[in-house]
Design an enzyme around this catalytic site. Structure first.
Site, mmCIF file in Angstrom:
data_model
loop_
_atom_site.group_PDB
_atom_site.id
_atom_site.type_symbol
_atom_site.label_atom_id
_atom_site.label_comp_id
_atom_site.label_asym_id
_atom_site.label_seq_id
_atom_site.Cartn_x
_atom_site.Cartn_y
_atom_site.Cartn_z
ATOM 1 N N GLU A 88 5.114 -10.312 16.309
ATOM 2 C CA GLU A 88 4.597 -10.897 17.540
ATOM 3 C C GLU A 88 4.771 -12.429 17.507
ATOM 4 O OE1 GLU A 88 0.669 -9.602 18.270
ATOM 5 O OE2 GLU A 88 0.616 -10.471 20.280
ATOM 6 N N ARG A 148 0.815 -1.215 0.000
ATOM 7 C CA ARG A 148 0.000 0.000 0.000
ATOM 8 C C ARG A 148 0.850 1.266 0.000
ATOM 9 N NH1 ARG A 148 -2.667 -3.754 2.820
ATOM 10 N NH2 ARG A 148 -1.645 -3.178 4.759
HETATM 11 P P1 AMP Z 1 4.209 -2.515 11.788
HETATM 12 O O1 AMP Z 1 5.467 -3.156 11.314
HETATM 13 O O2 AMP Z 1 3.599 -3.208 12.950
HETATM 14 O O3 AMP Z 1 4.392 -1.025 12.035
HETATM 15 O O4 AMP Z 1 3.131 -2.682 10.626
HETATM 16 C C1 AMP Z 1 3.097 -1.804 9.560
HETATM 17 C C2 AMP Z 1 2.799 -2.493 8.252
HETATM 18 O O5 AMP Z 1 1.728 -3.438 8.392
HETATM 19 C C3 AMP Z 1 2.355 -1.486 7.217
HETATM 20 O O6 AMP Z 1 2.934 -1.842 5.974
HETATM 21 C C4 AMP Z 1 0.847 -1.578 7.207
HETATM 22 O O7 AMP Z 1 0.342 -1.514 5.901
HETATM 23 C C5 AMP Z 1 0.520 -2.941 7.832
HETATM 24 N N1 AMP Z 1 -0.451 -2.851 8.933
HETATM 25 C C6 AMP Z 1 -0.212 -3.166 10.238
HETATM 26 N N2 AMP Z 1 -1.300 -3.034 10.996
HETATM 27 C C7 AMP Z 1 -2.280 -2.607 10.167
HETATM 28 C C8 AMP Z 1 -3.662 -2.257 10.359
HETATM 29 N N3 AMP Z 1 -4.261 -2.323 11.561
HETATM 30 N N4 AMP Z 1 -4.378 -1.847 9.288
HETATM 31 C C9 AMP Z 1 -3.769 -1.759 8.062
HETATM 32 N N5 AMP Z 1 -2.485 -2.078 7.815
HETATM 33 C C10 AMP Z 1 -1.737 -2.500 8.855
#
Ligand code: AMP
Length: 177
Positions: A102, A65
């Site tokens: 996680e 995205r």
């Molecule tokens: P993180 O590594 O936990 O910061 O996760 C970020 C990545 O996961 C990004 O590329 C987001 O597109 C996706 N992502 C994580 N959580 C969500 C969520 N609740 N809704 C949409 N995309 C998410």
């Protein structure tokens, strides 16, 4: 009457999908915004204005995205575009970074010739959650000894405190959820 677009009005239009892709996750679905030409343009213009004039030479975006607004922003600010992708998608020689989730691990990759040394880079993704993905993206960028890394997200899930992992970088998020 045409309603004025604000970040607040855009925030209200992000679709929350409970329990996707797995139980307990509140998925923030931005397709409800992207399909509206005025909103799409508003976001591209707003983020581009924030990073105009900073001599950014590459916008690097995280699959998948991140690519949507990132490509348009790169074009608008006169920068090149480079993708960070999930394993096995990039065809040529690449750097890989593995990080912990996680449950289990995830990896991201970038082509070894995606950047020159010493570039000023904008790393963009659609959403900051725990920060693990962005931190891995920054680790990939650091192989190229960039002059400066800016980091931008369309949305940030404040309660997950991903920002704390990225403390030493200049981060902006347009929408806080
Ligand atoms: P993180 O590594 O936990 O910061 O996760 C970020 C990545 O996961 C990004 O590329 C987001 O597109 C996706 N992502 C994580 N959580 C969500 C969520 N609740 N809704 C949409 N995309 C998410």
């Amino acid at each position: 009457m045409i309603e004025q677009i604000t970040l607040e009005s855009i925030k209200e239009q992000i679709r929350n999908v409970p329990d996707f892709p797995k139980p307990g996750i509140q998925f923030k679905d931005i397709t409800t915004i992207l399909k509206e030409p005025e909103l799409f343009n508003y976001l591209v213009d707003t983020i581009s204005e924030m990073y105009q004039g900073l001599n950014i030479t590459k916008v690097v975006c995280i699959e998948s995205r991140g690519f949507i607004l990132g490509g348009a922003i790169a074009s608008k600010i006169g920068a090149g575009f480079a993708p960070i992708r999930k394993p096995g998608k990039l065809p040529a020689a690449k750097f890989t970074r593995t990080y912990t989730l996680e449950y289990g691990t995830e990896s991201v990759e970038i082509h070894k010739d995606a950047l020159e040394n010493g570039e000023t880079v904008l790393l963009h993704d659609d959403l900051l959650a725990t920060g693990g993905t962005a931190l891995a993206g920054i680790a990939l960028l650091n192989y190229f000894r960039p002059k400066k890394i800016y980091v931008n997200f369309l949305c940030e899930l404040d309660f997950l405190k991903g920002r704390e992992k990225l403390k030493s970088y200049e981060i902006t998020s347009l929408i806080h959820l």
